[in-house]
Scaffold this motif. Structure first.
Motif, mmCIF file in Angstrom:
data_model
loop_
_atom_site.group_PDB
_atom_site.id
_atom_site.type_symbol
_atom_site.label_atom_id
_atom_site.label_comp_id
_atom_site.label_asym_id
_atom_site.label_seq_id
_atom_site.Cartn_x
_atom_site.Cartn_y
_atom_site.Cartn_z
ATOM 1 N N ILE A 195 0.866 -1.184 0.000
ATOM 2 C CA ILE A 195 0.000 0.000 0.000
ATOM 3 C C ILE A 195 0.899 1.230 0.000
ATOM 4 O O ILE A 195 1.529 1.555 0.999
ATOM 5 C CB ILE A 195 -0.930 0.010 1.236
ATOM 6 N N SER A 236 9.587 3.698 0.471
ATOM 7 C CA SER A 236 9.663 2.351 1.061
ATOM 8 C C SER A 236 8.824 1.350 0.269
ATOM 9 O O SER A 236 9.182 0.171 0.173
ATOM 10 C CB SER A 236 9.257 2.379 2.534
ATOM 11 N N GLY A 237 7.719 1.799 -0.326
ATOM 12 C CA GLY A 237 6.861 0.883 -1.093
ATOM 13 C C GLY A 237 7.536 0.397 -2.379
ATOM 14 O O GLY A 237 7.459 -0.782 -2.736
ATOM 15 N N LYS A 283 -2.519 5.574 -4.278
ATOM 16 C CA LYS A 283 -3.739 6.373 -4.392
ATOM 17 C C LYS A 283 -3.598 7.535 -5.373
ATOM 18 O O LYS A 283 -4.581 8.062 -5.857
ATOM 19 C CB LYS A 283 -4.198 6.852 -3.023
ATOM 20 N N LYS A 313 6.334 12.061 -3.920
ATOM 21 C CA LYS A 313 7.170 12.775 -2.946
ATOM 22 C C LYS A 313 8.656 12.550 -3.253
ATOM 23 O O LYS A 313 9.459 13.472 -3.166
ATOM 24 C CB LYS A 313 6.847 12.320 -1.520
ATOM 25 N N VAL A 314 9.002 11.340 -3.649
ATOM 26 C CA VAL A 314 10.417 11.037 -3.953
ATOM 27 C C VAL A 314 10.935 12.003 -5.017
ATOM 28 O O VAL A 314 12.059 12.505 -4.942
ATOM 29 C CB VAL A 314 10.582 9.572 -4.421
ATOM 30 N N ASN A 371 18.187 13.410 -2.136
ATOM 31 C CA ASN A 371 19.293 13.093 -1.216
ATOM 32 C C ASN A 371 19.015 11.683 -0.674
ATOM 33 O O ASN A 371 18.399 11.502 0.361
ATOM 34 C CB ASN A 371 19.301 14.161 -0.110
ATOM 35 N N ALA A 395 2.410 3.523 3.509
ATOM 36 C CA ALA A 395 1.598 4.680 3.107
ATOM 37 C C ALA A 395 2.172 6.028 3.506
ATOM 38 O O ALA A 395 1.580 7.068 3.222
ATOM 39 C CB ALA A 395 0.190 4.517 3.676
ATOM 40 N N GLY A 396 3.351 6.050 4.175
ATOM 41 C CA GLY A 396 4.021 7.313 4.466
ATOM 42 C C GLY A 396 3.353 8.119 5.573
ATOM 43 O O GLY A 396 2.269 7.779 6.060
ATOM 44 N N SER A 403 -3.885 8.638 6.111
ATOM 45 C CA SER A 403 -4.485 7.358 5.750
ATOM 46 C C SER A 403 -3.753 6.150 6.363
ATOM 47 O O SER A 403 -4.394 5.240 6.906
ATOM 48 C CB SER A 403 -4.488 7.273 4.220
ATOM 49 N N VAL A 438 9.158 16.126 7.281
ATOM 50 C CA VAL A 438 8.865 14.803 7.819
ATOM 51 C C VAL A 438 7.850 14.913 8.953
ATOM 52 O O VAL A 438 7.746 15.959 9.600
ATOM 53 C CB VAL A 438 10.190 14.128 8.272
ATOM 54 N N TYR A 485 18.660 11.045 5.813
ATOM 55 C CA TYR A 485 18.393 10.052 6.857
ATOM 56 C C TYR A 485 16.984 9.465 6.776
ATOM 57 O O TYR A 485 16.768 8.300 7.108
ATOM 58 C CB TYR A 485 18.644 10.670 8.243
ATOM 59 N N ALA A 530 13.515 4.690 4.978
ATOM 60 C CA ALA A 530 12.469 4.163 4.085
ATOM 61 C C ALA A 530 13.036 3.031 3.214
ATOM 62 O O ALA A 530 12.420 1.969 3.084
ATOM 63 C CB ALA A 530 11.903 5.287 3.216
HETATM 64 C C1 LIG Z 1 9.753 18.341 0.062
HETATM 65 C C2 LIG Z 1 10.418 17.139 0.693
HETATM 66 C C3 LIG Z 1 11.751 16.882 0.455
HETATM 67 C C4 LIG Z 1 12.374 15.783 1.061
HETATM 68 N N1 LIG Z 1 13.677 15.529 0.771
HETATM 69 C C5 LIG Z 1 14.292 14.476 1.365
HETATM 70 C C6 LIG Z 1 15.628 14.143 1.033
HETATM 71 O O1 LIG Z 1 16.236 14.746 0.140
HETATM 72 N N2 LIG Z 1 16.210 13.114 1.710
HETATM 73 C C7 LIG Z 1 15.543 12.392 2.667
HETATM 74 O O2 LIG Z 1 16.129 11.482 3.258
HETATM 75 N N3 LIG Z 1 14.243 12.630 2.926
HETATM 76 C C8 LIG Z 1 13.605 13.639 2.300
HETATM 77 N N4 LIG Z 1 12.282 13.864 2.557
HETATM 78 C C9 LIG Z 1 11.533 12.901 3.412
HETATM 79 C C10 LIG Z 1 11.239 11.614 2.608
HETATM 80 O O3 LIG Z 1 10.765 11.969 1.334
HETATM 81 C C11 LIG Z 1 10.204 10.719 3.307
HETATM 82 O O4 LIG Z 1 10.591 10.499 4.642
HETATM 83 C C12 LIG Z 1 10.059 9.391 2.565
HETATM 84 O O5 LIG Z 1 9.577 9.599 1.261
HETATM 85 C C13 LIG Z 1 9.092 8.472 3.323
HETATM 86 O O6 LIG Z 1 8.925 7.295 2.566
HETATM 87 P P1 LIG Z 1 7.613 6.428 2.762
HETATM 88 O O7 LIG Z 1 7.728 5.262 1.858
HETATM 89 O O8 LIG Z 1 7.379 6.153 4.193
HETATM 90 O O9 LIG Z 1 6.418 7.368 2.305
HETATM 91 P P2 LIG Z 1 6.181 8.185 0.958
HETATM 92 O O10 LIG Z 1 7.395 8.284 0.148
HETATM 93 O O11 LIG Z 1 5.479 9.433 1.390
HETATM 94 O O12 LIG Z 1 5.142 7.275 0.163
HETATM 95 C C14 LIG Z 1 3.860 6.940 0.646
HETATM 96 C C15 LIG Z 1 2.971 6.669 -0.557
HETATM 97 O O13 LIG Z 1 1.788 6.016 -0.104
HETATM 98 C C16 LIG Z 1 0.675 6.524 -0.848
HETATM 99 N N5 LIG Z 1 -0.527 6.246 -0.032
HETATM 100 C C17 LIG Z 1 -0.818 6.761 1.178
HETATM 101 N N6 LIG Z 1 -1.971 6.226 1.641
HETATM 102 C C18 LIG Z 1 -2.397 5.338 0.700
HETATM 103 C C19 LIG Z 1 -3.547 4.482 0.610
HETATM 104 N N7 LIG Z 1 -4.453 4.416 1.597
HETATM 105 N N8 LIG Z 1 -3.682 3.718 -0.514
HETATM 106 C C20 LIG Z 1 -2.767 3.774 -1.529
HETATM 107 N N9 LIG Z 1 -1.670 4.597 -1.485
HETATM 108 C C21 LIG Z 1 -1.500 5.351 -0.377
HETATM 109 C C22 LIG Z 1 1.013 7.992 -0.983
HETATM 110 O O14 LIG Z 1 0.292 8.592 -2.016
HETATM 111 C C23 LIG Z 1 2.519 7.941 -1.247
HETATM 112 O O15 LIG Z 1 2.804 7.837 -2.629
HETATM 113 C C24 LIG Z 1 11.631 14.935 1.934
HETATM 114 C C25 LIG Z 1 10.278 15.205 2.158
HETATM 115 C C26 LIG Z 1 9.674 16.291 1.558
HETATM 116 C C27 LIG Z 1 8.225 16.550 1.822
#
Ligand SMILES: Cc1cc2nc3c(=O)[nH]c(=O)nc-3n(C[C@H](O)[C@H](O)[C@H](O)COP(=O)(O)OP(=O)(O)OC[C@H]3O[C@@H](n4cnc5c(N)ncnc54)[C@H](O)[C@@H]3O)c2cc1C
Length: 421
Positions: free
Chosen positions: A22, A27-28, A47, A54-55, A64, A174-175, A187, A364, A403, A408
């Motif tokens: 999801i 991480s997904g 979704k 975001k990546v 980074n 889901a982040g 979510s 974050v 970090y 992730a």
């Molecule tokens: C502007 C910005 C710049 C950043 N730059 C950096 C950086 O350079 N280096 C760094 O280390 N970190 C950075 N970060 C932080 C980093 O991007 C996040 O910590 C990381 O992406 C988290 O990964 P994740 O897989 O947990 O979630 P995410 O990458 O946020 O992915 C979650 C995904 O789940 C989807 N989703 C959510 N709920 C549902 C659902 N119910 N059903 C289906 N899909 C769903 C979302 O749409 C999203 O695509 C940055 C963040 C931001 C906002």
């Protein structure tokens, strides 16, 4: 005897585990690659209209990916030691090798930060999309998962469009809820909470800080290398040194972002901390006193002119006003107490933060799902068998510098590998 071979083949296909992921974020995507490489049949639900939205925005569009100096001291949450168990199994070297293997060599820029050599975040999502297609991952975009229901070891997912499907394992990737402009929401927390997980209330981290003192807002637009400390109950709780950018509401820039987590955590706990700015971090108090005595040796100069070789005029005048000193008064009129107050404002200006700024500006979300409720080796939930939880949803957040993505990637890789076996 094609029949027997075909039967064995169909048996092995049947035995392949079905894994749903999801969220097609950092991480997904990592989990999908590892689960599919491990032989699972993988379905990736996202979704939004595109994977990794975001990546693509990370690192100012350069991504980074990680940091050469990965260490537990850059992580926060109720149990930051949890990251040791994660990085001991999939750490920096594994991450660097993984990206190289899929065609993304990394380069090191400032402060150990590693980026794709292309310095383009879209490279990362582009290559993941290609790799996942090659691994026959079924990517379903614009599919929001609304429910996860455990049933006899399997897990049933229900989309917002009320489609239902059962899987042997599910990875909740889901982040967090930082930066809703890029589609982030609560979510993931809601799905986990509905299954009995403890969610520590998320709060925004790595963002600017509101400052209540209005006189400081006059410094809008000025940048200066400063040291910024946070005092909780009179004790030093955090310190960050680097560029500070003054804004019309308070402070921003790397030094402010660096202390924002501690400030917001205190506010969330009902305690308003003190913020102390040192405008001369490379000069100790005695040296500064000597310097000021020298600058004030000519009594006829206006105070602001006496200091204009030291600080730019708008900053100097504002700090003098905060010290309750008239900038155009002659130096000879300064009392000993006023001299001390000016030196104190330069070295240790005490301020109070206003309300925390919103998730719209946060890199974050701190807080999240209690890490004591997942196994570190597999990220599998201790509450719901075959459910794994990764990334920012967990109650771990890192400093700025690669970090958060490292956490992730690592949790995604471990969960994907475990879910496919
Ligand atoms: C502007 C910005 C710049 C950043 N730059 C950096 C950086 O350079 N280096 C760094 O280390 N970190 C950075 N970060 C932080 C980093 O991007 C996040 O910590 C990381 O992406 C988290 O990964 P994740 O897989 O947990 O979630 P995410 O990458 O946020 O992915 C979650 C995904 O789940 C989807 N989703 C959510 N709920 C549902 C659902 N119910 N059903 C289906 N899909 C769903 C979302 O749409 C999203 O695509 C940055 C963040 C931001 C906002």
């Amino acid at each position: 005897m094609h029949g027997r071979a075909a039967h064995e083949r169909s048996m092995s296909i049947e035995k392949r585990k079905s894994v749903a992921i999801i969220g097609a974020g950092a991480s997904g995507l990592m989990a999908a690659w590892h689960a599919a490489s491990g032989g699972a049949r993988v379905t990736l639900f996202e979704k939004q209209r595109m994977p990794g939205r975001k990546v693509r925005a990370t690192g100012n569009g350069r991504c980074n990916i990680t940091n050469r100096n990965i260490d537990v001291s850059f992580y926060h949450g109720r149990n930051p030691q949890f990251v040791r168990n994660i990085f001991g199994r999939f750490g920096l070297d594994d991450t660097v090798s993984f990206f190289r293997r899929i065609g993304i060599p990394l380069v090191e820029l400032e402060a150990g930060r590693l980026y794709p050599a292309s310095l383009q975040a879209s490279t990362v999502t582009q290559i993941f999309e290609y790799e996942l297609e090659k691994l026959k991952v079924d990517i379903r975009l614009q599919r929001k998962i609304e429910r996860i229901d455990p049933l006899d070891g399997a897990l049933r997912l229900t989309t917002a469009g009320l489609e239902e499907e059962d899987f042997d394992a599910v990875i909740l990737a889901a982040g967090g809820c930082a930066y809703p402009q890029l589609g982030a929401s609560r979510s993931g927390y809601d799905l986990a909470a509905a299954l009995g997980h403890t969610v520590h209330e998320p709060f925004p981290a790595i963002l600017p800080v509101n400052i209540t003192l209005k006189a400081l807002h006059r410094l809008e637009g000025i940048k200066r290398d400063c040291s910024v400390s946070v005092m909780r109950s009179g004790r030093l709780a955090d310190r960050s040194t680097g560029e500070l950018l003054f804004t019309k509401y308070g402070i921003s820039g790397p030094a402010a972002l660096g202390i924002s987590r501690t400030v917001n955590e205190s506010i969330g706990a009902g305690e308003i901390p003190e913020i102390a700015i040192d405008f001369f971090p490379d000069t100790d108090a005695d040296e500064l006193d000597t310097l000021l005595a020298e600058l004030w040796s000519e009594g006829g100069r206006p105070v602001s002119l006496s200091l204009c070789g030291l600080l730019r005029d708008r900053l100097c005048d504002t700090l003098l006003r905060i010290a309750d000193v008239d900038p155009i008064a002659p130096v000879r009129g300064l009392s000993t107490d006023q001299r001390k107050v000016i030196a104190g404002v330069f070295k240790d200006l005490r301020l109070h933060p206003g309300a925390a700024r919103s998730f719209n500006e946060a890199v974050v979300a701190a807080g999240g799902i209690d890490v004591g409720e997942v196994h570190a080796a597999t990220l599998e939930s201790k509450r719901v068998p075959n459910l794994h939880i990764t990334g920012e949803l967990l109650d771990i957040d890192g400093d700025s510098g690669g970090y958060n993505l490292q956490f992730a990637w690592s949790t995604g890789a471990l969960a994907g590998t475990a879910a496919s076996s």
